[in-house]
Scaffold this active site. Structure first.
Site, PDB file in Angstrom:
ATOM      1  N   GLU A 138      35.469  46.237  49.305  1.00  0.00           N
ATOM      2  CA  GLU A 138      34.395  46.545  48.584  1.00  0.00           C
ATOM      3  C   GLU A 138      33.203  45.549  49.002  1.00  0.00           C
ATOM      4  O   GLU A 138      33.143  44.337  48.230  1.00  0.00           O
ATOM      5  CB  GLU A 138      34.852  46.488  47.201  1.00  0.00           C
ATOM      6  CG  GLU A 138      33.656  47.075  46.179  1.00  0.00           C
ATOM      7  CD  GLU A 138      33.997  47.148  44.745  1.00  0.00           C
ATOM      8  OE1 GLU A 138      34.857  46.182  44.487  1.00  0.00           O
ATOM      9  OE2 GLU A 138      33.540  47.985  44.051  1.00  0.00           O
ATOM     10  N   HIS A 260      32.767  52.109  31.234  1.00  0.00           N
ATOM     11  CA  HIS A 260      32.331  52.314  32.468  1.00  0.00           C
ATOM     12  C   HIS A 260      31.507  53.893  32.618  1.00  0.00           C
ATOM     13  O   HIS A 260      30.351  53.877  32.993  1.00  0.00           O
ATOM     14  CB  HIS A 260      32.993  52.060  33.790  1.00  0.00           C
ATOM     15  CG  HIS A 260      33.404  50.628  34.015  1.00  0.00           C
ATOM     16  ND1 HIS A 260      33.949  49.850  33.423  1.00  0.00           N
ATOM     17  CD2 HIS A 260      32.822  49.862  35.090  1.00  0.00           C
ATOM     18  CE1 HIS A 260      34.197  48.604  33.731  1.00  0.00           C
ATOM     19  NE2 HIS A 260      33.382  48.759  34.905  1.00  0.00           N
ATOM     20  N   ASP A 283      39.646  48.947  38.872  1.00  0.00           N
ATOM     21  CA  ASP A 283      38.691  47.957  39.245  1.00  0.00           C
ATOM     22  C   ASP A 283      38.953  46.740  38.424  1.00  0.00           C
ATOM     23  O   ASP A 283      38.019  46.004  37.868  1.00  0.00           O
ATOM     24  CB  ASP A 283      37.379  48.527  38.668  1.00  0.00           C
ATOM     25  CG  ASP A 283      36.055  47.736  39.538  1.00  0.00           C
ATOM     26  OD1 ASP A 283      36.428  46.941  40.371  1.00  0.00           O
ATOM     27  OD2 ASP A 283      34.742  48.122  39.474  1.00  0.00           O
ATOM     28  N   GLY A 317      33.880  44.375  36.854  1.00  0.00           N
ATOM     29  CA  GLY A 317      34.927  44.959  37.063  1.00  0.00           C
ATOM     30  C   GLY A 317      35.420  45.356  35.649  1.00  0.00           C
ATOM     31  O   GLY A 317      34.686  45.360  34.836  1.00  0.00           O
TER      32      GLY A 317
HETATM   33 ZN   LIG Z   1      35.647  46.717  42.212  1.00  0.00          ZN
END
Ligand SMILES: [Zn+2]
Length: 388
Positions: A138, A260, A283, A317
């Site tokens: 990532e 999120h 995540d 995260g």
């Molecule tokens: Zn991530």
């Protein structure tokens, strides 16, 4: 040794089987049938899970850590601790996911992670351990505008030589790459990574729709944490999200922690991608399974309070676990537990090209599965037949 596992139902996960009879020999599934059609073999140990459901072990293709361990910082000796923690949440395989960091530090982490991936499987161990199956990069090829918490000083313009350097450090274990397609040089790296069978995922991106579509033509086939760190959807200027939600040829993942992305938008996402192409990720970072406090996400200092991980003004995260993501899907949408399980098993396996071996229950495969209560709580997780 032969073990027979029975329960109320089994999710393959494409189909649901009532009164299943799952036979395990030498760490592998040797037979799946229905209890009604089969007498128990006399030489087998029978384990009955009553009204529970048997499902493939969850796969998390985007995870940075948990149980106090960060995948970029943990030693090869420490990393199994993360694997043990993950099995308590139903996960049997995962992709260790990097964040943007100094290239040398990233390469050192990739070398360590490659070592963990190459280590002999602990299959059959009495304490089950989720296995690192590959690496997800990532970054560092992300958009400055949509970088989230990835430090701007470590973002790099994509070039094939830099990708090659990361690939070499990881000894070819890079299985997934999140990249912003609008950054100069990205299309070439997308094509090269796709050529090496890496699942190229568009994300951390401010791309307009045509650029996102061009990335798919170049070889991208997935999208990273849809809605988060992306140019927002506008109905007249749909941008990258318009491509992600409307293109039936690509899969996409989402963080279903209720923080999120709002539950209503999760529901819209599931309707758009459907039960075959929606993928759940966590995540999760090192604070997952730990008390509130200060934690590391690669080089980033993160504060965790009331289930929310932040660095400055950005979410950093999550502390989500895969079993909770699965249960949240059944709460936020009309999806059944089986459909939610599919988004955590077969769909991610398909997305990253591992569906021949992972993400489903079938004879011949390693016995990696999770026993779920009717409400979706993890009762037991088995890796390579071990842990029963
Ligand atoms: Zn991530």
């Amino acid at each position: 040794m032969k073990t027979v596992v029975t329960a109320r139902r089994l999710y393959t996960p494409i189909d649901e089987l009532a009164d299943p009879f799952l036979v395990i020999e030498d760490g592998h599934i040797s037979e799946i049938s229905s209890r009604t059609s089969r007498a128990t073999p006399t030489n087998a140990t029978v384990v009955d899970f009553g009204d529970a459901a048997l499902a493939p072990g969850f796969l998390d293709i985007h995870i940075h850590g948990g149980a106090g361990l960060d995948v970029m910082r943990a030693s090869t000796e420490e990393l199994p601790g993360l694997g043990e923690f993950l099995t308590t949440h139903g996960v049997t395989g995962y992709f260790a996911t990097t964040v943007a960091a100094p290239l040398d530090a990233t390469c050192a982490a990739l070398d360590r992670l490659a070592g963990s991936i190459e280590k002999k499987s602990s299959a059959g161990k009495s304490t089950p351990e989720a296995r690192p199956l590959g690496i997800h990069l990532e970054g560092p090829f992300l958009s400055h505008k949509r970088r989230g918490v990835h430090p701007p000083e470590y973002l790099v313009e994509p070039t094939v030589p830099i990708f090659e350097r990361l690939w070499q450090a990881a000894r070819g274990h890079v299985r997934m790459l999140t990249i912003a397609p609008e950054v100069p040089g990205a299309m070439e790296v997308i094509a090269e990574a796709a050529r090496r069978n890496v699942c190229v995922s568009i994300g951390h991106s401010d791309a307009e729709l045509p650029v996102a579509r061009e990335a798919v033509k170049a070889g991208a086939r997935h999208a990273t944490h849809t809605f988060n760190a992306m140019r927002p959807l506008d109905h007249r200027n749909p941008g990258i999200i318009g491509e992600v939600l409307s293109d039936d040829t690509i899969t996409a993942d989402i963080i279903v922690d209720g923080i999120h992305v709002s539950p209503e938008v999760v529901k819209l996402f599931l309707q758009a991608k459907g039960p075959e192409r929606a993928v759940l990720i966590t995540d999760a970072m090192s604070a997952t399974g730990m008390p509130d406090g200060q934690y590391q996400l690669g080089p980033i200092q993160v504060e965790v309070k009331d289930g929310k991980a932040t660095a400055g003004d950005s979410l950093a995260g999550s502390v989500l676990t895969m079993d909770r993501a699965v249960r949240n899907v059944t709460r936020f949408s009309y999806w059944t537990l089986r459909e939610a399980v599919r988004a955590a098993t077969l769909n991610p396996a398909h997305a990253v090209g591992l569906a021949a071996k992972y993400g489903k229950l079938a004879p011949g495969l390693e016995a990696n599965f999770v026993v779920l209560s009717p409400a979706g709580d993890v009762i037991k997780t088995v890796v390579g037949g071990g842990g029963l």
